[in-house]
Structures are given as structure tokens and as C-alpha cells.
Design an enzyme around this catalytic site. Structure first.
Site, PDB file in Angstrom:
ATOM      1  N   ASP A 136       0.835  -1.203   0.000  1.00 24.29           N
ATOM      2  CA  ASP A 136       0.000   0.000   0.000  1.00 24.29           C
ATOM      3  C   ASP A 136       0.866   1.249   0.000  1.00 24.29           C
ATOM      4  O   ASP A 136       0.479   2.275  -0.549  1.00 24.29           O
ATOM      5  CB  ASP A 136      -0.942  -0.026   1.209  1.00 24.29           C
ATOM      6  N   GLU A 154       0.799 -12.761   4.996  1.00 25.80           N
ATOM      7  CA  GLU A 154       1.839 -12.153   4.138  1.00 25.80           C
ATOM      8  C   GLU A 154       3.159 -12.056   4.901  1.00 25.80           C
ATOM      9  O   GLU A 154       4.221 -12.366   4.364  1.00 25.80           O
ATOM     10  CB  GLU A 154       1.387 -10.769   3.672  1.00 25.80           C
TER      11      GLU A 154
HETATM   12  C1  5RP Z   1      -3.006  -7.169   0.869  1.00 24.55           C
HETATM   13  C2  5RP Z   1      -1.858  -6.275   0.612  1.00 24.55           C
HETATM   14  C3  5RP Z   1      -1.666  -5.795  -0.784  1.00 24.55           C
HETATM   15  O1  5RP Z   1      -0.385  -6.160  -1.207  1.00 24.55           O
HETATM   16  C4  5RP Z   1      -1.808  -4.304  -0.818  1.00 24.55           C
HETATM   17  O2  5RP Z   1      -3.055  -3.935  -0.244  1.00 24.55           O
HETATM   18  C5  5RP Z   1      -1.732  -3.772  -2.261  1.00 24.55           C
HETATM   19  O3  5RP Z   1      -2.844  -4.201  -2.959  1.00 24.55           O
HETATM   20  P1  5RP Z   1      -3.063  -3.922  -4.492  1.00 24.55           P
HETATM   21  O4  5RP Z   1      -2.049  -4.726  -5.248  1.00 24.55           O
HETATM   22  O5  5RP Z   1      -4.479  -4.399  -4.737  1.00 24.55           O
HETATM   23  O6  5RP Z   1      -2.904  -2.441  -4.733  1.00 24.55           O
HETATM   24  O7  5RP Z   1      -1.087  -5.936   1.476  1.00 24.55           O
HETATM   25  O8  5RP Z   1      -3.172  -7.447   2.238  1.00 24.55           O
END
Ligand code: 5RP
Length: 231
Positions: free
Chosen positions: A91, A110
Site C-alpha cells: 500500500d 503475508e
Molecule cells: C493485501 C496487501 C496488498 O499487497 C496491498 O493492499 C496492495 O494491494 P493492491 O495490489 O491491490 O494495490 O497488502 O493485504
């Protein structure tokens, strides 16, 4: 006649880095696979290009289902000692490779899968690159009975914590817990912050990835993929 170049959409930039990540997947390896829309592009690219894998350790039910639908073998984390690379989105990511993750509520798994690898490859569109972590609401997975106490502790640090909702009810993670999203933070020392918050009773996982930081960042830009290497 000259045509105006079109600006790629955020989703196209995510697809670009999802594809670029294939170059970092060793042949016949066991890899770790994250969660989110950028990773979905990576999973689809793995399948489209028929990349030979011994298997993948998944960080969420959603990624497991997507990989299985493509015929990619998914392995239990307890059945592997390590994964060659861990590929996931973020994010926010800063110039040191420290990240905020958990926008997809998969932060706990993760972090576990990331800890199985020395090589976290972060794939993201360039809008995720920041100077200081904290503008994105920080996801924290919590045991529900500790929610109020943890929210108060964030308030003491100037943060406002809200329980993440889905269909009007607290979202329940793959691990049966809740997510607090915390705004108003400016995380200038991600290592110290992660260490401190991780010790609060009831915190399952804080979405600052400082110990499990990225080693390589592949950022999608209108000019192509930008590669960042972090120490
Ligand atoms: C999920 C995560 C994602 O890697 C993060 O939210 C980025 O998401 P996106 O690729 O949809 O932008 O940490 O828990």
C-alpha cells in the site's frame, strides 16, 4: 498525423509489474505469493507464460483459490523450509524498502510467508512510493476483545483507529480476527514502530513491514518498469 500517447491506467501499471516479476522467478522453484490486485496480475502471468514451479506458498485464501484455478500447485507453509522469492504488492513503500501492507486484510499470512524468504520483491504502481509511511491508513490485525484497548493506545500516539467493516459488520480475516485501520500516523522509524506495536497484547500483526522489508521494488511507471534495490 501524430497521435497523443495514452496515459496507462493504474491497473495497466499493475499488470506491467506483475509480468515483470516473472523475470525474478527461478526455474522449478518454490515461491511465496502475496495478495491483492497487483499479485493477481502476477498469478495470471505465471499461468499464461506456463512458468514451471515446484509450488507456491500462498498468503491468503483468495490467492490460493486463484492459483488453484490456474493449476498452480499450492504448498502448505509448514511443508517448506524457505521460499526462493516472495512476491507481493504494497500500500506504501519508502526509499528504504519499508512498507505498509494489509489493504487486502492478508497482512498476517503475508508476513509469515515473507519471513520464509530473504528476497521480498515488491510489485506496485509508482503511486505507492512515499517519503514517509503513514498517509495510507495502517492496517492492524487484532483479536476482537482487544480492539478498544489497542485503539486507545493508537489515540495516545495521535492515531484514529477504526474497525474495518464489510457489509456493515466487522470484516473477519482468514484467521478469524478483525482489522483496525489507523489514520493520522507518521511512521518515521518503521523498525521501532513495528517492534513496539507488535508487542501490544491483542495485536496479531501490524501492517508495517520493516523487518520483512522489500529487497527489490518493481514500480510500474508510464515510462516502463523502474527497479529499486534496497540494502
Ligand atoms: C493485501 C496487501 C496488498 O499487497 C496491498 O493492499 C496492495 O494491494 P493492491 O495490489 O491491490 O494495490 O497488502 O493485504
Amino acid at each position: 498525423m501524430t497521435s497523443t500517447p495514452t496515459v496507462p491506467t493504474q491497473d495497466e501499471l499493475k499488470a506491467q509489474v506483475g509480468l515483470a516479476a516473472l523475470a525474478h522467478v527461478p526455474a522449478d522453484a518454490v515461491i511465496g505469493v502475496g495478495t491483492g490486485s497487483t499479485v493477481n496480475h502476477f498469478i495470471d502471468a505465471l499461468a499464461r507464460q506456463r512458468v514451471a514451479l515446484r509450488g507456491a506458498v500462498s498468503s491468503s485464501v483468495a490467492s490460493t483459490e486463484r492459483m488453484r484455478a490456474h493449476g498452480i500447485p499450492v504448498l502448505d507453509a509448514n511443508d517448506v523450509d524457505s521460499v526462493a522469492v516472495y512476491i507481493d504488492g504494497a500500500d506504501e513503500i519508502d526509499a528504504q524498502g519499508f512498507m505498509i501492507k494489509g489493504g487486502g486484510a492478508a497482512l498476517t499470512r503475508e508476513k509469515i510467508v515473507a519471513s520464509l524468504s530473504d528476497c521480498f520483491i515488491c510489485i506496485a504502481d509508482e503511486s505507492k512510493l512515499v517519503q514517509t509511511l503513514g498517509a495510507f491508513p495502517l492496517p492492524v490485525e487484532v483479536v476482537p476483545m482487544a480492539t478498544r484497548r489497542i485503539a486507545r493506545r493508537f489515540a495516545e500516539r495521535g492515531g484514529q483507529a477504526r474497525v474495518r467493516l464489510r457489509d456493515g459488520q466487522p470484516l473477519v480475516t482468514d484467521n478469524g480476527q478483525h482489522i483496525l485501520d489507523v489514520t493520522g500516523l507518521r511512521i518515521t522509524d518503521p523498525l521501532a514502530f513495528e517492534l513496539e506495536v507488535s508487542q501490544w497484547p491483542g495485536v496479531v500483526t501490524v501492517g508495517v513491514f520493516a523487518r520483512q522489508k522489500a529487497r527489490i521494488g518493481l514500480l510500474g511507471t508510464a515510462a516502463g518498469v523502474r527497479t529499486l534495490r534496497f540494502g
